[in-house]
Write a protein that holds these residues in place. Structure first.
Motif, PDB file in Angstrom:
ATOM      1  N   PRO A  28      11.946  56.006  71.245  1.00 17.24           N
ATOM      2  CA  PRO A  28      12.748  56.982  70.488  1.00 17.24           C
ATOM      3  C   PRO A  28      14.028  57.393  71.218  1.00 17.24           C
ATOM      4  CG  PRO A  28      10.444  57.606  70.433  1.00 17.24           C
ATOM      5  CD  PRO A  28      10.567  56.470  71.412  1.00 17.24           C
ATOM      6  N   LEU A  29      13.951  57.576  72.533  1.00 12.53           N
ATOM      7  CA  LEU A  29      15.138  57.926  73.306  1.00 12.53           C
ATOM      8  C   LEU A  29      16.165  56.794  73.274  1.00 12.53           C
ATOM      9  CD1 LEU A  29      16.580  59.898  75.195  1.00 12.53           C
ATOM     10  CD2 LEU A  29      15.400  58.796  77.098  1.00 12.53           C
ATOM     11  N   TYR A  30      15.697  55.568  73.366  1.00 11.08           N
ATOM     12  CA  TYR A  30      16.573  54.411  73.310  1.00 11.08           C
ATOM     13  C   TYR A  30      17.275  54.332  71.953  1.00 11.08           C
ATOM     14  CZ  TYR A  30      17.964  49.498  73.423  1.00 11.08           C
ATOM     15  OH  TYR A  30      18.671  48.336  73.365  1.00 11.08           O
ATOM     16  N   LEU A  31      16.517  54.485  70.873  1.00 11.85           N
ATOM     17  CA  LEU A  31      17.096  54.421  69.538  1.00 11.85           C
ATOM     18  C   LEU A  31      18.060  55.579  69.289  1.00 11.85           C
ATOM     19  CD1 LEU A  31      13.987  53.279  67.468  1.00 11.85           C
ATOM     20  CD2 LEU A  31      15.929  51.888  68.239  1.00 11.85           C
ATOM     21  N   LEU A  32      17.705  56.777  69.772  1.00 13.43           N
ATOM     22  CA  LEU A  32      18.599  57.929  69.652  1.00 13.43           C
ATOM     23  C   LEU A  32      19.899  57.681  70.410  1.00 13.43           C
ATOM     24  CD1 LEU A  32      19.111  60.885  68.768  1.00 13.43           C
ATOM     25  CD2 LEU A  32      18.120  61.554  70.967  1.00 13.43           C
ATOM     26  N   SER A  33      19.804  57.114  71.601  1.00 11.81           N
ATOM     27  CA  SER A  33      20.995  56.830  72.398  1.00 11.81           C
ATOM     28  C   SER A  33      21.902  55.834  71.693  1.00 11.81           C
ATOM     29  CB  SER A  33      20.608  56.287  73.776  1.00 11.81           C
ATOM     30  OG  SER A  33      19.940  57.261  74.518  1.00 11.81           O
ATOM     31  N   ILE A  34      21.333  54.804  71.114  1.00 10.08           N
ATOM     32  CA  ILE A  34      22.143  53.823  70.387  1.00 10.08           C
ATOM     33  C   ILE A  34      22.826  54.481  69.192  1.00 10.08           C
ATOM     34  CG2 ILE A  34      22.030  51.764  68.926  1.00 10.08           C
ATOM     35  CD1 ILE A  34      19.923  50.688  70.835  1.00 10.08           C
ATOM     36  N   PHE A  35      22.081  55.289  68.450  1.00  9.85           N
ATOM     37  CA  PHE A  35      22.658  55.974  67.293  1.00  9.85           C
ATOM     38  C   PHE A  35      23.791  56.906  67.715  1.00  9.85           C
ATOM     39  CE2 PHE A  35      22.811  59.710  64.538  1.00  9.85           C
ATOM     40  CZ  PHE A  35      23.176  59.115  63.340  1.00  9.85           C
TER      41      PHE A  35
ATOM     42  N   PHE B  29      25.215  59.385  76.836  1.00  9.87           N
ATOM     43  CA  PHE B  29      24.219  58.556  76.165  1.00  9.87           C
ATOM     44  C   PHE B  29      24.217  57.138  76.710  1.00  9.87           C
ATOM     45  CE2 PHE B  29      24.317  62.008  73.067  1.00  9.87           C
ATOM     46  CZ  PHE B  29      22.959  62.196  72.894  1.00  9.87           C
ATOM     47  N   TYR B  30      25.341  56.657  77.242  1.00 10.00           N
ATOM     48  CA  TYR B  30      25.346  55.348  77.908  1.00 10.00           C
ATOM     49  C   TYR B  30      24.411  55.373  79.110  1.00 10.00           C
ATOM     50  CZ  TYR B  30      29.397  53.541  75.341  1.00 10.00           C
ATOM     51  OH  TYR B  30      30.247  53.095  74.370  1.00 10.00           O
ATOM     52  N   VAL B  31      24.358  56.495  79.816  1.00  6.92           N
ATOM     53  CA  VAL B  31      23.493  56.608  80.987  1.00  6.92           C
ATOM     54  C   VAL B  31      22.030  56.532  80.559  1.00  6.92           C
ATOM     55  CG1 VAL B  31      22.761  58.166  82.839  1.00  6.92           C
ATOM     56  CG2 VAL B  31      25.197  57.878  82.333  1.00  6.92           C
ATOM     57  N   TYR B  32      21.682  57.186  79.451  1.00  2.00           N
ATOM     58  CA  TYR B  32      20.301  57.157  78.972  1.00  2.00           C
ATOM     59  C   TYR B  32      19.877  55.766  78.529  1.00  2.00           C
ATOM     60  CZ  TYR B  32      19.710  62.161  79.132  1.00  2.00           C
ATOM     61  OH  TYR B  32      19.610  63.452  79.542  1.00  2.00           O
ATOM     62  N   LEU B  33      20.836  54.980  78.066  1.00  2.00           N
ATOM     63  CA  LEU B  33      20.502  53.636  77.586  1.00  2.00           C
ATOM     64  C   LEU B  33      20.214  52.758  78.756  1.00  2.00           C
ATOM     65  CD1 LEU B  33      20.340  51.789  75.123  1.00  2.00           C
ATOM     66  CD2 LEU B  33      22.728  51.248  75.518  1.00  2.00           C
TER      67      LEU B  33
ATOM     68  N   MET C 217      25.630  56.880  70.487  1.00  2.00           N
ATOM     69  CA  MET C 217      26.791  56.149  70.995  1.00  2.00           C
ATOM     70  C   MET C 217      27.634  55.631  69.841  1.00  2.00           C
ATOM     71  SD  MET C 217      25.540  54.079  74.383  1.00  2.00           S
ATOM     72  CE  MET C 217      24.500  53.006  73.460  1.00  2.00           C
ATOM     73  N   THR C 218      26.976  55.115  68.808  1.00  2.00           N
ATOM     74  CA  THR C 218      27.698  54.609  67.647  1.00  2.00           C
ATOM     75  C   THR C 218      28.435  55.735  66.929  1.00  2.00           C
ATOM     76  OG1 THR C 218      26.030  52.879  67.390  1.00  2.00           O
ATOM     77  CG2 THR C 218      27.443  53.327  65.493  1.00  2.00           C
ATOM     78  N   ALA C 219      27.748  56.843  66.704  1.00  2.00           N
ATOM     79  CA  ALA C 219      28.355  57.973  65.997  1.00  2.00           C
ATOM     80  C   ALA C 219      29.512  58.572  66.799  1.00  2.00           C
ATOM     81  CB  ALA C 219      27.297  59.042  65.724  1.00  2.00           C
ATOM     82  N   LEU C 220      29.341  58.704  68.101  1.00  2.00           N
ATOM     83  CA  LEU C 220      30.397  59.303  68.920  1.00  2.00           C
ATOM     84  C   LEU C 220      31.590  58.373  69.072  1.00  2.00           C
ATOM     85  CD1 LEU C 220      28.104  61.045  71.515  1.00  2.00           C
ATOM     86  CD2 LEU C 220      29.590  62.167  69.855  1.00  2.00           C
ATOM     87  N   ASN C 221      31.357  57.084  69.138  1.00  2.00           N
ATOM     88  CA  ASN C 221      32.479  56.147  69.164  1.00  2.00           C
ATOM     89  C   ASN C 221      33.242  56.196  67.840  1.00  2.00           C
ATOM     90  OD1 ASN C 221      32.187  55.219  71.791  1.00  2.00           O
ATOM     91  ND2 ASN C 221      30.746  53.630  71.199  1.00  2.00           N
ATOM     92  N   ALA C 222      32.535  56.335  66.725  1.00  2.00           N
ATOM     93  CA  ALA C 222      33.196  56.484  65.427  1.00  2.00           C
ATOM     94  C   ALA C 222      33.994  57.785  65.379  1.00  2.00           C
ATOM     95  CB  ALA C 222      32.163  56.448  64.310  1.00  2.00           C
TER      96      ALA C 222
END
Length: 83
Positions: free
Chosen positions: A19-26, A79-83, A28-33
């Motif tokens: 869940p932490l991995y999936l949250l981090s990916i989500f 979130f990059y660090v968590y990934l 990162m995508t949202a913040l880059n957008a």
């Protein structure tokens, strides 16, 4: 089919961290957008200021947009660090 099996196997190995991995990916995508949108809004404000010939009327919008972009970069880095 081999790629899908490898993906499922990798995800199963993460167990509780999935869940932490999936949250981090989500995030990162949202913040880059968000950063891309902030950059577009910033450019629009700059072009509007050039057309009007005055920056002082839009000073607060410029500051808010720059702060939003900086916060997006900082939070994405976390979130990059968590990934």
């Amino acid at each position: 089919m081999g790629i899908a099996k490898n993906l499922v196997k990798s995800l199963q190995m993460m167990e509780r961290r999935l869940p932490l991995y999936l949250l981090s990916i989500f995030m990162m995508t949202a913040l880059n957008a968000l950063f891309e949108v902030a950059g577009s809004v910033f450019m629009k404000i700059i072009f509007d200021c050039a057309n009007q010939g005055s920056v002082y009327e839009r000073k607060s919008q410029i500051i808010i947009t720059v702060i939003m972009g900086i916060l997006a970069i900082i939070m994405a880095s976390i979130f990059y660090v968590y990934l």
